[in-house]
Design an enzyme around this catalytic site. Sequence first.
Site, mmCIF file in Angstrom:
data_model
loop_
_atom_site.group_PDB
_atom_site.id
_atom_site.type_symbol
_atom_site.label_atom_id
_atom_site.label_comp_id
_atom_site.label_asym_id
_atom_site.label_seq_id
_atom_site.Cartn_x
_atom_site.Cartn_y
_atom_site.Cartn_z
ATOM 1 N N LYS A 42 28.556 53.146 57.956
ATOM 2 C CA LYS A 42 29.721 52.318 57.643
ATOM 3 C C LYS A 42 29.398 51.696 56.279
ATOM 4 C CE LYS A 42 32.018 48.067 59.168
ATOM 5 N NZ LYS A 42 33.076 47.740 60.125
ATOM 6 N N ARG B 119 34.263 40.431 68.055
ATOM 7 C CA ARG B 119 34.649 39.123 67.514
ATOM 8 C C ARG B 119 35.514 38.365 68.509
ATOM 9 N NH1 ARG B 119 36.221 41.245 61.473
ATOM 10 N NH2 ARG B 119 34.581 42.804 61.576
ATOM 11 N N THR C 1 31.406 45.191 65.327
ATOM 12 C CA THR C 1 30.756 43.882 65.166
ATOM 13 C C THR C 1 29.717 43.668 66.278
ATOM 14 O OG1 THR C 1 32.911 43.117 64.335
ATOM 15 C CG2 THR C 1 31.182 41.487 64.453
ATOM 16 N N GLU D 112 38.029 50.905 66.746
ATOM 17 C CA GLU D 112 36.789 50.111 66.740
ATOM 18 C C GLU D 112 37.182 48.739 67.260
ATOM 19 O OE1 GLU D 112 34.747 49.730 62.889
ATOM 20 O OE2 GLU D 112 34.052 47.756 63.533
#
Length: 214
Positions: free
Chosen positions: A130, A46, A70, A42
Amino acid sequence: MNPISEKISSIGVVPVIKLNNPERDAADLAAALCKGGVPVAEVTFRAAGAAKAIKLMSEAQPDMLVGAGTVLTTAQVDEAIEAGAKFIVTPGLDIEIVKYCQEKGIEIYAGCTTPTDYHAAYKLGLEVLKFFPAEQSGGLAKIKAMSAPFPMFKVMPTGGISLKNLGEYFSCPVIAACGGSYMVTADLIDNGKWDEITELCEKSVQIVKEARAK
Ligand code: 3PG
C-alpha cells in the site's frame, strides 16, 4: 501476484470504508459496491464495529473480497480473520504484523512510502504494497522514483485519490489498484445514498478501464 492481489488488481479500485452502523448499512453498502462493479472493500478498524462489518458484508455478498484496513495490532488481525477478512491492510510497515499475517497465510498490504520501507518490505518477501498516504507523500512522481531501485513491487496508492486523479495513476505500470474513500464517504453511507455509491464505482471502473487501454 497471488490470486487475492490479482483479483484486486483486476477490479482496480478499493473503497476504504469506515462503517459506523454495520447492522444497518453493511448489506446495502456491499450490494451497492458490487452493483457498481467493485466487489472489494477495505473495512477499516477506525470504527468500533469493523469486525462485525466485515462479517456482515461478506455474508451479504459471498463473492466479494472483503478485507480489513487500519489494522494496528496482531489481535486485530485475529479479529479480522475470524470475521472472514480475505486480506489485511496496515497504514505503515510493522514487521511483527507482516510476519504474523504471513504465518496465518493471509495477504497483507503494508503502507510504505520510503526507500527504507520498501527495503524492509523486500526483505519480508512482500510483492504488493500500500503506498500511503499517496498524494501527501509525493504521489505518482514518488511512486515512479521508488520503482527505479525497487522494480519488483506493485503498489496500491491510497490517500488523496479521487475521480479527478484516478486515471493518472493508471498511466504507471506499477499500480496494482488505487484505494480511496471518495466513493464511500460518511455522507454517502450515513444518508443511504446507495445509488450514488454505485454510480461512483461505475465511473471509477470506467476510468481505470480507459486508462489501462491507453
Ligand atoms: C486510507 O486509510 O487508505 C485513507 O485514509 C484513504 O484516504 P482518502 O480518504 O484520502 O481516500
